[in-house]
Design an enzyme around this catalytic site. Structure first.
Site, PDB file in Angstrom:
ATOM      1  N   ASP A  95       0.856  -1.182   0.000  1.00  0.00           N
ATOM      2  CA  ASP A  95       0.000   0.000   0.000  1.00  0.00           C
ATOM      3  C   ASP A  95       0.895   1.235   0.000  1.00  0.00           C
ATOM      4  O   ASP A  95       1.999   1.219   0.543  1.00  0.00           O
ATOM      5  CB  ASP A  95      -0.895  -0.037   1.248  1.00  0.00           C
ATOM      6  CG  ASP A  95      -1.893   1.099   1.291  1.00  0.00           C
ATOM      7  OD1 ASP A  95      -1.997   1.830   0.294  1.00  0.00           O
ATOM      8  OD2 ASP A  95      -2.565   1.240   2.321  1.00  0.00           O
ATOM      9  N   SER A  96       0.394   2.307  -0.592  1.00  0.00           N
ATOM     10  CA  SER A  96       1.214   3.513  -0.766  1.00  0.00           C
ATOM     11  C   SER A  96       1.403   4.320   0.505  1.00  0.00           C
ATOM     12  O   SER A  96       2.263   5.191   0.567  1.00  0.00           O
ATOM     13  CB  SER A  96       0.566   4.421  -1.810  1.00  0.00           C
ATOM     14  OG  SER A  96      -0.652   4.943  -1.304  1.00  0.00           O
TER      15      SER A  96
ATOM     16  N   GLY B 170      -1.374   5.905   1.642  1.00  0.00           N
ATOM     17  CA  GLY B 170      -2.489   6.847   1.568  1.00  0.00           C
ATOM     18  C   GLY B 170      -3.470   6.696   2.709  1.00  0.00           C
ATOM     19  O   GLY B 170      -3.975   7.690   3.242  1.00  0.00           O
TER      20      GLY B 170
ATOM     21  N   ASP C 272      -7.741  -7.304   0.981  1.00  0.00           N
ATOM     22  CA  ASP C 272      -6.887  -7.406   2.170  1.00  0.00           C
ATOM     23  C   ASP C 272      -7.640  -6.810   3.338  1.00  0.00           C
ATOM     24  O   ASP C 272      -8.525  -5.954   3.159  1.00  0.00           O
ATOM     25  CB  ASP C 272      -5.575  -6.640   1.978  1.00  0.00           C
ATOM     26  CG  ASP C 272      -5.766  -5.137   2.199  1.00  0.00           C
ATOM     27  OD1 ASP C 272      -5.444  -4.643   3.297  1.00  0.00           O
ATOM     28  OD2 ASP C 272      -6.283  -4.460   1.280  1.00  0.00           O
TER      29      ASP C 272
END
Length: 376
Positions: A92-93, A95, A271
């Protein structure tokens, strides 16, 4: 990365597909155990693969950037050898962490300036730096930087936020094309559709990101406080606009019901921390229903944790023993509870895939949901 759509269910929009990455293949629909800081809590990597048949796990750019840090990951050769996991990894970034740290960050066109939850130090995430960070992590699938607004923001804010998210995605894609992986394997980047619960914004987000032609698309900004009905409605808004020949990932979702309902709507990947976190707190998902294992009714129940699953945690330990371990704060209790819940989630995905391939997903879903969601 190569994505092959194998079959679409005759009774719904549910899909079975094959996703090939540099570190292995993934059969969808799939649930990704969450290993936020390079570890799926209470489960060894060899157990994930050998015992649970986990095909891909998730790491988090924000947490790994802060600790252990990119210098450690780079000298280790990336996250795969660092944590001794040789299967695919999605990152995940960060964010969502930006969303959750509202009192610690500011957002502007350049990116996100935030203070670490660990020591208060100041950092800047930009669309470009987030790609660089994930290059250092070495994940097979990277997420571009996005803003994940709160569920109650106005439509005007949602529109403005999404327009910036799209601009960030374009910058990330350009930077991706001008950089190379650090460890010699291919890395794909997914864009993230935002728009809160406003259909017009969701559609605009999906159309703009599809025009940028990413290898895959995530649906973000759901499971952040909105009702399940609104979540499903937003997936239905977005799904027809996403390319059928590319993977679709619904981020941070969720309950077994959420997974099956969104598979029916055409989602491939999921997820959530629910199976691991809830397991550590005594909620056990089984093929027979949901159990609060700390309740007194299980104190003398010596039946298997879950006779319907064929793995050592489910078959060879009793409900009474698991309850004893958790009540006694024994570490083994956390391990067995987590093992059981992940085994259940991954079993559910395998059963869903089989039902899709047999063109019976909806009747199967309607039959299995009352069974697995009942409280025992």
């Amino acid at each position: 990365m190569d994505f092959t759509l194998e079959h679409t269910d005759a009774t719904s929009n549910a899909r079975a597909a094959h996703l090939q990455t540099a570190h292995g293949s993934i059969q969808t629909p799939i649930f990704m155990p969450v290993g936020t800081a390079g570890s799926v809590k209470a489960v060894q990597p060899r157990e994930l693969k050998a015992d649970l048949n986990a095909q891909i796990i998730l790491g988090n750019t924000y947490h790994l950037y802060l600790r252990p840090g990119l210098d450690v990951l780079e000298t280790a050769g990336g996250l795969h050898p660092f944590m001794q996991w040789d299967g695919p990894i999605l990152t995940d970034s960060g964010g969502y962490q930006v969303f959750s740290l509202a009192d610690r960050r500011t957002i502007d066109e350049e990116g996100v300036t935030f203070r670490s939850h660990i020591d208060g130090s100041k950092h800047l995430f930009t669309p470009e730096s987030v790609i660089d960070t994930q290059r250092s992590i070495g994940s097979d699938i990277m997420m571009v930087l996005d803003e994940c607004p709160a569920a109650d923001v106005s439509e005007a804010y949602a529109r403005s936020s999404n327009e910036r998210t799209v601009r960030w995605a374009a910058r990330a894609k350009e930077h991706l094309a001008n950089t190379a992986p650090r460890y010699g394997h291919e890395q794909a980047a997914f864009a993230i559709v935002q728009g809160v619960t406003y259909p017009t914004v969701r559609r605009a987000s999906a159309r703009a990101l599809v025009d940028l032609d990413f290898p895959g698309y995530a649906i973000g900004g759901l499971s952040v406080g909105e009702s399940h009905e609104l979540m499903y409605a937003m997936v239905e808004v977005v799904e027809p606009l996403l390319p059928p020949h590319k993977p679709r990932y619904l981020m941070g979702v969720g309950t077994p019901e959420n997974l099956l309902e969104n598979i029916a709507r055409g989602v491939d990947m999921f997820d959530c921390v629910m199976p691991t976190r809830n397991g550590r707190n005594g909620t056990i998902f089984t093929t027979e229903g949901r159990i609060n294992i700390t309740n007194a009714q299980w104190a003398n129940d010596h039946s298997a944790i879950d006779p319907g699953l064929d793995n050592y945690a489910s078959q060879y330990f009793s409900k009474a023993y698991l309850r004893h371990l958790l009540k006694s704060n024994e570490i083994l209790g956390l391990q067995l509870a987590t093992h059981q819940n992940l085994a259940f989630y991954l079993w559910l995905m395998a059963e869903a895939r089989a039902a899709i391939l047999a063109d019976r997903f909806m009747p199967w879903k309607d039959a299995i949901l009352p069974q697995i969601t009942q409280r025992l």
